[in-house]
Design a protein around this motif. Sequence first.
Motif, PDB file in Angstrom:
ATOM      1  N   ALA A   1      11.788 -10.661   0.638  1.00 19.45           N
ATOM      2  CA  ALA A   1      10.522  -9.955   0.422  1.00 19.45           C
ATOM      3  C   ALA A   1      10.405  -9.623  -1.063  1.00 19.45           C
ATOM      4  O   ALA A   1      11.389  -9.344  -1.721  1.00 19.45           O
ATOM      5  CB  ALA A   1      10.466  -8.676   1.251  1.00 19.45           C
TER       6      ALA A   1
ATOM      7  N   HIS B   1       0.376  -2.195   7.004  1.00 16.63           N
ATOM      8  CA  HIS B   1       0.007  -3.124   8.070  1.00 16.63           C
ATOM      9  C   HIS B   1      -1.474  -3.505   8.008  1.00 16.63           C
ATOM     10  O   HIS B   1      -1.822  -4.676   8.139  1.00 16.63           O
ATOM     11  CB  HIS B   1       0.346  -2.512   9.431  1.00 16.63           C
ATOM     12  CG  HIS B   1      -0.058  -3.374  10.577  1.00 16.63           C
ATOM     13  ND1 HIS B   1       0.637  -4.511  10.928  1.00 16.63           N
ATOM     14  CD2 HIS B   1      -1.102  -3.295  11.439  1.00 16.63           C
ATOM     15  CE1 HIS B   1       0.043  -5.087  11.957  1.00 16.63           C
ATOM     16  NE2 HIS B   1      -1.010  -4.366  12.295  1.00 16.63           N
ATOM     17  N   ASP B   2      -2.329  -2.534   7.809  1.00 20.79           N
ATOM     18  CA  ASP B   2      -3.772  -2.802   7.770  1.00 20.79           C
ATOM     19  C   ASP B   2      -4.185  -3.631   6.558  1.00 20.79           C
ATOM     20  O   ASP B   2      -5.240  -4.250   6.566  1.00 20.79           O
ATOM     21  CB  ASP B   2      -4.562  -1.486   7.783  1.00 20.79           C
ATOM     22  CG  ASP B   2      -4.411  -0.747   9.109  1.00 20.79           C
ATOM     23  OD1 ASP B   2      -4.025  -1.395  10.111  1.00 20.79           O
ATOM     24  OD2 ASP B   2      -4.676   0.463   9.139  1.00 20.79           O
ATOM     25  N   ASP B   3      -3.359  -3.636   5.507  1.00 24.97           N
ATOM     26  CA  ASP B   3      -3.675  -4.390   4.295  1.00 24.97           C
ATOM     27  C   ASP B   3      -3.014  -5.767   4.266  1.00 24.97           C
ATOM     28  O   ASP B   3      -3.204  -6.514   3.298  1.00 24.97           O
ATOM     29  CB  ASP B   3      -3.219  -3.606   3.055  1.00 24.97           C
ATOM     30  CG  ASP B   3      -3.938  -2.286   2.914  1.00 24.97           C
ATOM     31  OD1 ASP B   3      -5.094  -2.196   3.386  1.00 24.97           O
ATOM     32  OD2 ASP B   3      -3.349  -1.350   2.343  1.00 24.97           O
ATOM     33  N   LEU B   4      -2.258  -6.096   5.306  1.00 20.20           N
ATOM     34  CA  LEU B   4      -1.492  -7.342   5.289  1.00 20.20           C
ATOM     35  C   LEU B   4      -2.376  -8.586   5.216  1.00 20.20           C
ATOM     36  O   LEU B   4      -2.169  -9.454   4.360  1.00 20.20           O
ATOM     37  CB  LEU B   4      -0.581  -7.433   6.517  1.00 20.20           C
ATOM     38  CG  LEU B   4       0.337  -8.647   6.580  1.00 20.20           C
ATOM     39  CD1 LEU B   4       1.245  -8.698   5.361  1.00 20.20           C
ATOM     40  CD2 LEU B   4       1.157  -8.619   7.855  1.00 20.20           C
TER      41      LEU B   4
ATOM     42  N   ALA C   1      -4.202  -8.831   1.794  1.00 20.35           N
ATOM     43  CA  ALA C   1      -3.227  -9.126   0.732  1.00 20.35           C
ATOM     44  C   ALA C   1      -2.742 -10.571   0.825  1.00 20.35           C
ATOM     45  O   ALA C   1      -2.593 -11.259  -0.194  1.00 20.35           O
ATOM     46  CB  ALA C   1      -2.047  -8.164   0.817  1.00 20.35           C
ATOM     47  N   GLY C   2      -2.520 -11.042   2.054  1.00 18.10           N
ATOM     48  CA  GLY C   2      -2.096 -12.429   2.247  1.00 18.10           C
ATOM     49  C   GLY C   2      -3.163 -13.417   1.822  1.00 18.10           C
ATOM     50  O   GLY C   2      -2.878 -14.425   1.163  1.00 18.10           O
TER      51      GLY C   2
ATOM     52  N   ARG D   1       7.232  -7.919  -1.964  1.00 21.02           N
ATOM     53  CA  ARG D   1       6.114  -6.993  -1.977  1.00 21.02           C
ATOM     54  C   ARG D   1       6.000  -6.333  -0.613  1.00 21.02           C
ATOM     55  O   ARG D   1       6.235  -6.979   0.407  1.00 21.02           O
ATOM     56  CB  ARG D   1       4.827  -7.747  -2.305  1.00 21.02           C
ATOM     57  CG  ARG D   1       3.625  -6.875  -2.457  1.00 21.02           C
ATOM     58  CD  ARG D   1       2.439  -7.674  -2.952  1.00 21.02           C
ATOM     59  NE  ARG D   1       1.254  -6.830  -2.913  1.00 21.02           N
ATOM     60  CZ  ARG D   1       0.032  -7.304  -2.867  1.00 21.02           C
ATOM     61  NH1 ARG D   1      -0.174  -8.606  -2.861  1.00 21.02           N
ATOM     62  NH2 ARG D   1      -0.979  -6.498  -2.830  1.00 21.02           N
ATOM     63  N   VAL D   2       5.607  -5.058  -0.594  1.00 29.04           N
ATOM     64  CA  VAL D   2       5.390  -4.331   0.658  1.00 29.04           C
ATOM     65  C   VAL D   2       3.941  -3.882   0.684  1.00 29.04           C
ATOM     66  O   VAL D   2       3.436  -3.337  -0.301  1.00 29.04           O
ATOM     67  CB  VAL D   2       6.324  -3.102   0.756  1.00 29.04           C
ATOM     68  CG1 VAL D   2       5.998  -2.276   1.989  1.00 29.04           C
ATOM     69  CG2 VAL D   2       7.777  -3.535   0.771  1.00 29.04           C
ATOM     70  N   VAL D   3       3.266  -4.154   1.790  1.00 29.37           N
ATOM     71  CA  VAL D   3       1.893  -3.683   1.975  1.00 29.37           C
ATOM     72  C   VAL D   3       1.799  -3.010   3.335  1.00 29.37           C
ATOM     73  O   VAL D   3       2.559  -3.314   4.250  1.00 29.37           O
ATOM     74  CB  VAL D   3       0.858  -4.835   1.884  1.00 29.37           C
ATOM     75  CG1 VAL D   3       0.845  -5.441   0.501  1.00 29.37           C
ATOM     76  CG2 VAL D   3       1.107  -5.881   2.923  1.00 29.37           C
TER      77      VAL D   3
END
Length: 128
Positions: free
Chosen positions: A47, A53-56, A59-60, A49-51
């Motif tokens: 990994a 859950h709602d921004d996954l 962001a992807g 980067r950490v985002v």
Amino acid sequence: MYHRRAETPQQPPRKPVSKPAATPTPHAQRRRQPGAPETPAFELGIANRVVAHDDLLPAGLEFCAKLAAGPTATYGRMKKNLNLGETATFAEVLDHEALMMRLSGLSADSREAVRAFVEKREPRFIGE
């Protein structure tokens, strides 16, 4: 310019570069973001980067769009170089990397990158 070193009879042929001897592939393929939290996933190189859950998904999709807008043919050559490093000898990897760098340097995307830099604008890559 790349210069290939001739092997002498006293030198044994080189063994393939193994994954543990080289930079781990996840680290070579992705740079760790400055200020990223220290977690086991970062330590293992799985990994960067950490985002939330709602921004996954956003962001992807943003990351995918950034990759798609880049010099995709050059990205493909870089990936081939990384994969070859797991099985080929050091000399083979250097030879292949020199060829791929030359091809990338002669590409339309390379010329566009130079033009964009000189003109102080964002490049518009076409994947060639």
